[in-house]
Design an enzyme around this catalytic site. Structure first.
Site, PDB file in Angstrom:
ATOM      1  N   SER A 180      -3.489 -10.392 -43.010  1.00 43.07           N
ATOM      2  CA  SER A 180      -3.812  -9.021 -43.433  1.00 43.07           C
ATOM      3  C   SER A 180      -2.827  -8.566 -44.500  1.00 43.07           C
ATOM      4  O   SER A 180      -1.617  -8.615 -44.304  1.00 43.07           O
ATOM      5  CB  SER A 180      -3.734  -8.065 -42.251  1.00 43.07           C
ATOM      6  OG  SER A 180      -4.760  -8.384 -41.347  1.00 43.07           O
ATOM      7  N   ARG A 230       3.241  -3.480 -36.586  1.00 40.26           N
ATOM      8  CA  ARG A 230       3.631  -4.499 -37.582  1.00 40.26           C
ATOM      9  C   ARG A 230       4.992  -4.222 -38.225  1.00 40.26           C
ATOM     10  O   ARG A 230       5.213  -4.512 -39.393  1.00 40.26           O
ATOM     11  CB  ARG A 230       2.571  -4.635 -38.707  1.00 40.26           C
ATOM     12  CG  ARG A 230       1.193  -4.977 -38.237  1.00 40.26           C
ATOM     13  CD  ARG A 230       1.111  -6.360 -37.580  1.00 40.26           C
ATOM     14  NE  ARG A 230      -0.172  -6.471 -36.912  1.00 40.26           N
ATOM     15  CZ  ARG A 230      -0.377  -6.132 -35.641  1.00 40.26           C
ATOM     16  NH1 ARG A 230       0.627  -5.736 -34.879  1.00 40.26           N
ATOM     17  NH2 ARG A 230      -1.564  -6.244 -35.109  1.00 40.26           N
ATOM     18  N   GLU A 251       1.360  -4.846 -45.816  1.00 41.75           N
ATOM     19  CA  GLU A 251       1.878  -5.435 -44.569  1.00 41.75           C
ATOM     20  C   GLU A 251       2.581  -6.752 -44.939  1.00 41.75           C
ATOM     21  O   GLU A 251       3.633  -7.071 -44.397  1.00 41.75           O
ATOM     22  CB  GLU A 251       0.710  -5.708 -43.610  1.00 41.75           C
ATOM     23  CG  GLU A 251       1.134  -6.383 -42.312  1.00 41.75           C
ATOM     24  CD  GLU A 251      -0.028  -6.539 -41.340  1.00 41.75           C
ATOM     25  OE1 GLU A 251      -0.884  -5.617 -41.251  1.00 41.75           O
ATOM     26  OE2 GLU A 251      -0.093  -7.592 -40.692  1.00 41.75           O
TER      27      GLU A 251
HETATM   28  C1  LIG Z   1      -4.742 -16.759 -41.442  1.00 41.27           C
HETATM   29  C2  LIG Z   1      -3.721 -15.755 -40.980  1.00 41.27           C
HETATM   30  C3  LIG Z   1      -3.996 -14.936 -39.900  1.00 41.27           C
HETATM   31  C4  LIG Z   1      -3.045 -13.991 -39.464  1.00 41.27           C
HETATM   32  N1  LIG Z   1      -3.346 -13.214 -38.387  1.00 41.27           N
HETATM   33  C5  LIG Z   1      -2.427 -12.336 -37.929  1.00 41.27           C
HETATM   34  C6  LIG Z   1      -2.700 -11.516 -36.785  1.00 41.27           C
HETATM   35  O1  LIG Z   1      -3.757 -11.579 -36.188  1.00 41.27           O
HETATM   36  N2  LIG Z   1      -1.746 -10.659 -36.357  1.00 41.27           N
HETATM   37  C7  LIG Z   1      -0.533 -10.551 -36.990  1.00 41.27           C
HETATM   38  O2  LIG Z   1       0.304  -9.763 -36.549  1.00 41.27           O
HETATM   39  N3  LIG Z   1      -0.250 -11.303 -38.074  1.00 41.27           N
HETATM   40  C8  LIG Z   1      -1.165 -12.184 -38.559  1.00 41.27           C
HETATM   41  N4  LIG Z   1      -0.881 -12.937 -39.660  1.00 41.27           N
HETATM   42  C9  LIG Z   1       0.400 -12.735 -40.367  1.00 41.27           C
HETATM   43  C10 LIG Z   1       1.569 -13.603 -39.880  1.00 41.27           C
HETATM   44  O3  LIG Z   1       1.107 -14.793 -39.275  1.00 41.27           O
HETATM   45  C11 LIG Z   1       2.443 -12.835 -38.900  1.00 41.27           C
HETATM   46  O4  LIG Z   1       2.996 -11.684 -39.493  1.00 41.27           O
HETATM   47  C12 LIG Z   1       3.601 -13.713 -38.382  1.00 41.27           C
HETATM   48  O5  LIG Z   1       4.254 -13.022 -37.341  1.00 41.27           O
HETATM   49  C13 LIG Z   1       4.628 -14.041 -39.463  1.00 41.27           C
HETATM   50  O6  LIG Z   1       5.472 -15.041 -38.952  1.00 41.27           O
HETATM   51  P1  LIG Z   1       6.189 -16.068 -39.913  1.00 41.27           P
HETATM   52  O7  LIG Z   1       7.039 -16.939 -39.083  1.00 41.27           O
HETATM   53  O8  LIG Z   1       5.196 -16.759 -40.792  1.00 41.27           O
HETATM   54  O9  LIG Z   1       7.081 -15.075 -40.779  1.00 41.27           O
HETATM   55  P2  LIG Z   1       7.259 -15.050 -42.363  1.00 41.27           P
HETATM   56  O10 LIG Z   1       5.943 -14.798 -43.018  1.00 41.27           O
HETATM   57  O11 LIG Z   1       8.025 -16.245 -42.803  1.00 41.27           O
HETATM   58  O12 LIG Z   1       8.167 -13.743 -42.518  1.00 41.27           O
HETATM   59  C14 LIG Z   1       7.632 -12.466 -42.240  1.00 41.27           C
HETATM   60  C15 LIG Z   1       8.785 -11.488 -42.039  1.00 41.27           C
HETATM   61  O13 LIG Z   1       9.476 -11.860 -40.856  1.00 41.27           O
HETATM   62  C16 LIG Z   1      10.864 -12.089 -41.141  1.00 41.27           C
HETATM   63  N5  LIG Z   1      11.308 -13.196 -40.290  1.00 41.27           N
HETATM   64  C17 LIG Z   1      10.726 -14.404 -40.097  1.00 41.27           C
HETATM   65  N6  LIG Z   1      11.436 -15.137 -39.224  1.00 41.27           N
HETATM   66  C18 LIG Z   1      12.503 -14.387 -38.871  1.00 41.27           C
HETATM   67  C19 LIG Z   1      13.615 -14.588 -38.008  1.00 41.27           C
HETATM   68  N7  LIG Z   1      13.800 -15.722 -37.312  1.00 41.27           N
HETATM   69  N8  LIG Z   1      14.525 -13.584 -37.904  1.00 41.27           N
HETATM   70  C20 LIG Z   1      14.392 -12.424 -38.587  1.00 41.27           C
HETATM   71  N9  LIG Z   1      13.351 -12.174 -39.413  1.00 41.27           N
HETATM   72  C21 LIG Z   1      12.424 -13.142 -39.552  1.00 41.27           C
HETATM   73  C22 LIG Z   1      10.917 -12.434 -42.620  1.00 41.27           C
HETATM   74  O14 LIG Z   1      12.182 -12.125 -43.156  1.00 41.27           O
HETATM   75  C23 LIG Z   1       9.817 -11.532 -43.168  1.00 41.27           C
HETATM   76  O15 LIG Z   1      10.303 -10.224 -43.357  1.00 41.27           O
HETATM   77  C24 LIG Z   1      -1.807 -13.884 -40.123  1.00 41.27           C
HETATM   78  C25 LIG Z   1      -1.521 -14.726 -41.214  1.00 41.27           C
HETATM   79  C26 LIG Z   1      -2.459 -15.647 -41.643  1.00 41.27           C
HETATM   80  C27 LIG Z   1      -2.120 -16.538 -42.810  1.00 41.27           C
END
Ligand SMILES: Cc1cc2nc3c(=O)[nH]c(=O)nc-3n(C[C@H](O)[C@H](O)[C@H](O)COP(=O)(O)OP(=O)(O)OC[C@H]3O[C@@H](n4cnc5c(N)ncnc54)[C@H](O)[C@@H]3O)c2cc1C
Length: 298
Positions: free
Chosen positions: A220, A171, A290
């Site tokens: 998480s 992560r 996380e």
């Molecule tokens: C119901 C639910 C279930 C989930 N299950 C999982 C799971 O099973 N496994 C898991 O790993 N995660 C899970 N997550 C967490 C989340 O979905 C992941 O971490 C996902 O990868 C975050 O992507 P995001 O686009 O929403 O990023 P954001 O939440 O918008 O950002 C997260 C981080 O990524 C960075 N970021 C985002 N986009 C970019 C980009 N284009 N360039 C550089 N940095 C960037 C941001 O600056 C920040 O630091 C879950 C979340 C929810 C709500």
């Protein structure tokens, strides 16, 4: 808030004092001083190259792993949109724009009978967020399938990096501050359409049974410590269902925090810190967030 500094002229959209809370999974958080949606990678490079160095840059994806604090975010918040959502199936893999949703990429892979991306199907973020967080589930993670990711650095250079260069680990990545992932290529071998669909259905059913997937949550909250499960430590510390204002530790999956209505970012963060303190007291383990907490307290 900062800046009398200017935003360079770009083709994409620039919005001043843009409310972010309603667009996040938790539905909390203040406004972005400037919300910038570049038109494409070239436009993004111009933005970052010409933007004053003092201007902070924060990138957000689907905000599914974020608590944006109630006072909002100073400087520029970059959010990638349409110009970054193409998905291309190639003979040796799949190239996806950073704004494409993980589930959409998994669905494209399945439709093209390509295996290995099924784990992405239930992760609610974007490809940019998946690379930045090394998203993973059900035994798979981005590090295992990433061939390369293209990023635009804070100074506006386009660079192509592999999983090793990106320092992908559990992560985590070591993306430099202000760098933006714009697209990525994943390995996806030809597979059997029926087994790919079956695996995705299995993942969906398992998630729906064990996680509050339709709630206002951030997934998480804490990373699993080595050889331990964060949820077990939280449960053992008696935190299941714990509340602070309208923030609650999920009864269904106690490593998830919930916004039950109009909770503030501060309530969610304080509740998380309360959980950390109780876990430390009951088991001696320090949990690490996380979920990324960004921005300014109110
Ligand atoms: C119901 C639910 C279930 C989930 N299950 C999982 C799971 O099973 N496994 C898991 O790993 N995660 C899970 N997550 C967490 C989340 O979905 C992941 O971490 C996902 O990868 C975050 O992507 P995001 O686009 O929403 O990023 P954001 O939440 O918008 O950002 C997260 C981080 O990524 C960075 N970021 C985002 N986009 C970019 C980009 N284009 N360039 C550089 N940095 C960037 C941001 O600056 C920040 O630091 C879950 C979340 C929810 C709500």
């Amino acid at each position: 808030m900062m800046a009398a500094l200017e935003i360079p002229k770009i083709r994409g959209r620039v919005q001043e004092h843009a409310v972010l809370g309603p667009t996040t999974w938790f539905r909390v958080g203040g406004a972005a001083e400037f919300l910038v949606r570049p038109a494409d990678a070239e436009d993004l490079a111009v933005l970052l190259r010409e933007l004053a160095h003092e201007m902070p840059v924060t990138v957000i994806g689907a905000a599914s792993n974020l608590i944006i604090r109630d006072g909002g975010i100073a400087g520029v918040v970059v959010k990638l949109a349409r110009g970054f959502s193409d998905i291309i199936v190639e003979p040796d893999g799949i190239i996806a724009g950073a704004a494409a949703l993980d589930a959409t990429v998994a669905a494209h892979a399945a439709a093209a009978s390509r295996a290995g991306l099924e784990f992405l199907s239930g992760i609610p973020g974007t490809i940019g967020g998946a690379v930045a967080m090394n998203a993973g589930a059900y035994g798979g993670d981005v590090a295992q399938i990433l061939q390369w990711a293209e990023i635009v650095t804070r100074s506006g250079e386009v660079v192509r990096l592999n999983a090793h260069d990106l320092g992908l680990s559990y992560r985590r990545s070591n993306l430099p501050p202000g760098a933006v992932v714009t697209r990525a290529k994943f390995s996806a071998a030809p597979g059997d359409a029926k087994s790919i669909a079956a695996r995705m259905a299995e993942i969906k059913a398992s998630r729906e049974a064990t996680q509050p997937v339709r709630a206002r949550t951030g997934g998480s909250t804490f990373a699993n410590p080595p050889d331990m499960k964060a949820w077990e430590l939280i449960d053992a510390a008696g935190c299941r269902g714990l509340t602070r204002g309208l923030a609650q530790v999920s009864e269904l999956h106690c490593n998830f925090l919930l916004n039950l209505g109009d909770a503030t970012a501060a309530e969610l963060e304080e509740l998380g810190e309360e959980v950390r303190a109780r876990v430390r007291q009951s088991s001696g383990v320090s949990l690490h967030w996380e979920i990324k907490r960004i921005g300014i307290p109110a």
